[in-house]
Enzyme design. Sequence first.
Site, PDB file in Angstrom:
ATOM      1  N   SER A 152      20.030 -36.541   8.306  1.00 52.32           N
ATOM      2  CA  SER A 152      21.470 -36.384   8.187  1.00 52.32           C
ATOM      3  C   SER A 152      21.963 -36.542   6.745  1.00 52.32           C
ATOM      4  CB  SER A 152      22.160 -37.383   9.121  1.00 52.32           C
ATOM      5  OG  SER A 152      23.519 -37.088   9.287  1.00 52.32           O
ATOM      6  N   ASP A 193      17.521 -28.986  -4.667  1.00 53.58           N
ATOM      7  CA  ASP A 193      18.052 -27.663  -4.971  1.00 53.58           C
ATOM      8  C   ASP A 193      18.659 -27.575  -6.370  1.00 53.58           C
ATOM      9  OD1 ASP A 193      17.238 -26.935  -2.501  1.00 53.58           O
ATOM     10  OD2 ASP A 193      19.220 -26.555  -1.662  1.00 53.58           O
ATOM     11  N   LYS A 207      18.124 -32.940  10.564  1.00 51.38           N
ATOM     12  CA  LYS A 207      19.434 -33.050  11.231  1.00 51.38           C
ATOM     13  C   LYS A 207      20.469 -32.415  10.306  1.00 51.38           C
ATOM     14  CE  LYS A 207      22.673 -36.300  13.398  1.00 51.38           C
ATOM     15  NZ  LYS A 207      23.874 -36.123  12.558  1.00 51.38           N
TER      16      LYS A 207
END
Length: 395
Positions: free
Chosen positions: A298, A309, A323
């Site tokens: 999460s 990224d 999640k």
Amino acid sequence: MYDDKRMYKKGLLTGFLIALAIFILIIIGILFFAYRNSAVLTPKVKSKINYLTQIIEDTYYEDVDVNELREGLYAGLVEGLHDKYSVYYSPKEATSFTSYISGEFCGLGAALTKDATGQVTVYKVYAGSAAEEIGLKTGDIIVAADDKIASEMELQDFTSVTRGEEGNTFTLTYKSGDAEKKVTVTRKKVDIPSVSHKMLPGNIGYIEISDFTKKTHEEYVSAINDLKEQGAKGIIFDLRFNGGGLVETAVSVLDEILPKCNIVSVQMKNKVDQIYTSDDEKRLDMPIAVLVSGRTASAAEIFAGAVKDNNAGTLIGDKTYGKGVVQSSATLEDGSVVSITSGKYFTPSGECINEKGIEPDIELDFEYLGDEDAEYDEMKDNQILNAIEVINSKL
């Protein structure tokens, strides 16, 4: 002339009252129509509920608590979504939910983890907690709390069973070594920090974030400032046991770390996509590594995804849980809380990692190189040692 004015006012008042009456009737009609034509509570459904209730009251062999039946109806309605993250909490259970978000707990006082087999294990016992009082130790296996089986529940749902009002008790069943024990636990209030830190050899700072609560940002700032004062040259973030928490808190911590960039975008029903970004006012200008595992989930995956990224650090460990959805919660008048999956999030690269997880830059299974019966030593943790090597290579 006077009579004309009086008749005019009387007519005006009569017209107003008629219009008001019509308006009220329209509103009542709309509400009645909406109530009668609920997609769920149709007359046929209400009749069936009443019939089932009557069967229970007439047939069930013990006394029936009507309030418990009602709570079961509310919980069952949410369970009808067949979404493991959407949950209804009764007023009693809601105390545990709000405690988790605030970072203040009253209950067992131990950090628990759950592996792929469903086994729930004690990861950490907090000082001054009920867990410490009963002799619970790191590595002990949790079997049940009262009649709730740990392996059969989502970890957050199970931990809510162990929490509650201070002084109340529950029965804990656990395994320590080969022995299974059953003890009565008296819930105790303990302020559990979500951030812990220390300086490792070579001036490498180590920060473990266990979850993202309302206090996490403040705790992180205190931790990083202390490590900087000690001369930290690089930072290891340990999210291996972080199951998530508040998205906004994870974003606020990342804003302290990352340069100007996108952190995460959230797509919700009937709303404009929300894009969270980091500005250039603050950033952590030193090499970082992030430790992840199958328990990293999460909001912790939002953290890991943003670092990866944006090429801001190196992810080390195992693929994360996966999640990629977020929940919105609402508190009802009676104190109950409903937490509903309300959207999904995308990492800066545009990927939704739900049920997929995030692959680490360096895949490395955990191995403890020291004596497992001795106190845990970070310098015997192969993933931490690898993170130190990575950071040193960038200095």
